[in-house]
Design a protein around this motif. Structure first.
Motif, short mmCIF file in Angstrom:
data_model
loop_
_atom_site.label_atom_id
_atom_site.label_comp_id
_atom_site.label_asym_id
_atom_site.label_seq_id
_atom_site.Cartn_x
_atom_site.Cartn_y
_atom_site.Cartn_z
N ASP A 138 27.96 -22.26 47.22
CA ASP A 138 28.82 -23.32 46.71
C ASP A 138 30.18 -22.79 46.26
O ASP A 138 31.17 -23.50 46.30
N ARG A 139 30.21 -21.53 45.84
CA ARG A 139 31.46 -20.92 45.33
C ARG A 139 32.48 -20.69 46.42
O ARG A 139 33.67 -20.62 46.15
N GLY A 140 32.04 -20.49 47.64
CA GLY A 140 33.03 -20.25 48.67
C GLY A 140 32.44 -19.62 49.91
O GLY A 140 31.23 -19.42 50.00
N PRO A 141 33.29 -19.30 50.85
CA PRO A 141 32.81 -18.84 52.14
C PRO A 141 32.15 -17.46 52.08
O PRO A 141 32.78 -16.48 51.71
N THR A 142 30.89 -17.43 52.35
CA THR A 142 30.13 -16.20 52.58
C THR A 142 29.35 -16.49 53.86
O THR A 142 28.17 -16.81 53.82
N SER A 143 30.04 -16.45 54.95
CA SER A 143 29.50 -17.04 56.17
C SER A 143 28.22 -16.41 56.68
O SER A 143 27.29 -17.13 57.02
N THR A 144 28.12 -15.10 56.75
CA THR A 144 26.92 -14.51 57.35
C THR A 144 25.87 -14.19 56.28
O THR A 144 26.18 -14.09 55.10
N LYS A 190 19.19 -7.81 51.56
CA LYS A 190 19.09 -8.63 52.77
C LYS A 190 17.64 -8.97 53.13
O LYS A 190 17.36 -10.10 53.53
N THR A 191 16.75 -8.01 52.99
CA THR A 191 15.36 -8.28 53.37
C THR A 191 14.68 -9.26 52.42
O THR A 191 13.81 -10.02 52.82
N ARG A 192 15.08 -9.27 51.16
CA ARG A 192 14.51 -10.22 50.19
C ARG A 192 15.20 -11.58 50.25
O ARG A 192 14.69 -12.55 49.72
N LEU A 193 16.36 -11.62 50.89
CA LEU A 193 17.09 -12.88 51.03
C LEU A 193 16.45 -13.80 52.06
O LEU A 193 16.45 -15.02 51.89
N ILE A 194 15.88 -13.25 53.11
CA ILE A 194 15.35 -14.04 54.22
C ILE A 194 14.31 -15.07 53.76
O ILE A 194 14.45 -16.26 54.12
N PRO A 195 13.29 -14.70 52.97
CA PRO A 195 12.33 -15.74 52.55
C PRO A 195 12.96 -16.84 51.69
O PRO A 195 12.54 -18.00 51.75
N ILE A 196 13.98 -16.48 50.93
CA ILE A 196 14.69 -17.49 50.12
C ILE A 196 15.40 -18.45 51.06
O ILE A 196 15.31 -19.68 50.89
N LEU A 197 16.11 -17.91 52.04
CA LEU A 197 16.81 -18.76 53.01
C LEU A 197 15.83 -19.63 53.79
O LEU A 197 16.10 -20.81 54.03
N ASP A 198 14.70 -19.05 54.17
CA ASP A 198 13.68 -19.83 54.89
C ASP A 198 13.23 -21.03 54.06
O ASP A 198 13.14 -22.15 54.55
N ARG A 199 12.95 -20.77 52.79
CA ARG A 199 12.46 -21.82 51.87
C ARG A 199 13.53 -22.91 51.67
O ARG A 199 13.23 -24.10 51.74
N LEU A 200 14.77 -22.49 51.45
CA LEU A 200 15.85 -23.44 51.21
C LEU A 200 16.21 -24.23 52.47
O LEU A 200 16.50 -25.42 52.40
N ARG A 245 21.72 -24.63 56.02
CA ARG A 245 21.41 -24.47 57.44
C ARG A 245 21.97 -23.13 57.89
O ARG A 245 22.99 -22.64 57.38
N ARG A 246 21.28 -22.55 58.87
CA ARG A 246 21.71 -21.30 59.48
C ARG A 246 21.95 -21.55 60.96
O ARG A 246 21.09 -22.14 61.63
N THR A 247 23.09 -21.10 61.41
CA THR A 247 23.43 -21.25 62.82
C THR A 247 23.91 -19.91 63.35
O THR A 247 24.38 -19.07 62.57
N PRO A 248 23.80 -19.70 64.66
CA PRO A 248 24.31 -18.43 65.22
C PRO A 248 25.81 -18.30 64.98
O PRO A 248 26.56 -19.27 65.05
N VAL A 301 25.19 -17.70 60.50
CA VAL A 301 26.12 -18.27 59.54
C VAL A 301 25.32 -19.21 58.64
O VAL A 301 24.53 -20.02 59.13
N VAL A 302 25.51 -19.08 57.34
CA VAL A 302 24.76 -19.87 56.36
C VAL A 302 25.72 -20.84 55.68
O VAL A 302 26.80 -20.44 55.24
N ALA A 303 25.31 -22.10 55.59
CA ALA A 303 26.15 -23.11 54.93
C ALA A 303 25.27 -24.09 54.16
O ALA A 303 24.15 -24.39 54.59
N LEU A 304 25.79 -24.56 53.04
CA LEU A 304 25.10 -25.60 52.27
C LEU A 304 25.14 -26.92 53.03
O LEU A 304 26.12 -27.23 53.70
N THR A 305 24.09 -27.69 52.87
CA THR A 305 24.09 -29.07 53.35
C THR A 305 24.56 -29.96 52.20
O THR A 305 24.72 -29.48 51.06
N ALA A 306 24.74 -31.23 52.48
CA ALA A 306 25.12 -32.17 51.41
C ALA A 306 24.04 -32.16 50.32
O ALA A 306 24.35 -32.18 49.13
N ALA A 307 22.77 -32.13 50.73
CA ALA A 307 21.68 -32.09 49.75
C ALA A 307 21.74 -30.82 48.90
O ALA A 307 21.47 -30.85 47.70
#
Length: 142
Positions: A44-50, A62-72, A79-82, A91-97
């Motif tokens: 939410d603070r700003g662009p941290t794209s990858t 990084k390895t502990r981040l993946i399960p968090i990203l999966d859950r969220l 959402r994560r996109t190539p 690339v990781v981005a917040l959704t409206a939710a």
């Protein structure tokens, strides 16, 4: 006679524990864990794209981040996109939710912080928060 005061490390540790204790029920009510909120708030603070940049910005391995990203992502909060520049990255981005959840958590956390700092005079409160923000920014940028 020397000035008696708390060592800064000890004082920050006590305050951090008190803040975490105050935030935990708020986050539980929003069905997020502390690291979930850290990741969402970082996005939410700003662009941290990858994912790598997000790991560095949030202070999570990084390895502990993946399960968090999966859950969220499963909850529709991000959402994560190539990465178009490098298809191996995501690339990781917040959704409206996700933005709504961060805003709701942040509002409740700010209310808790106001109660926590209620013994300070209004100018002390404002100065404390401003100085703490400046110190946090300086440490994060190192």
């Amino acid at each position: 006679m020397s000035e008696q005061r708390h060592d800064l490390g000890a004082a920050f540790a006590w305050l951090a524990r008190a803040m975490i204790k105050g935030e935990e029920p708020i986050l539980r009510a929003h069905d997020v864990e502390m690291w979930d909120y850290v990741v969402l708030a970082t996005l939410d603070r700003g662009p941290t794209s990858t994912q790598s940049e997000l790991a560095a910005a949030s202070g999570r391995d990084k390895t502990r981040l993946i399960p968090i990203l999966d859950r969220l992502e499963a909850r529709g909060l991000l959402r994560r996109t190539p990465d178009p520049a490098d298809r191996r990255n995501r690339v990781v981005a917040l959704t409206a939710a996700g933005r709504e959840l961060v805003a709701s958590c942040r509002t409740a956390i700010r209310e808790m912080e106001t109660e926590f700092l209620a013994d300070l005079e209004p100018d002390e409160h404002a100065t404390f928060v401003a100085v703490l923000d400046r110190l946090a920014d300086a440490v994060r940028e190192r």
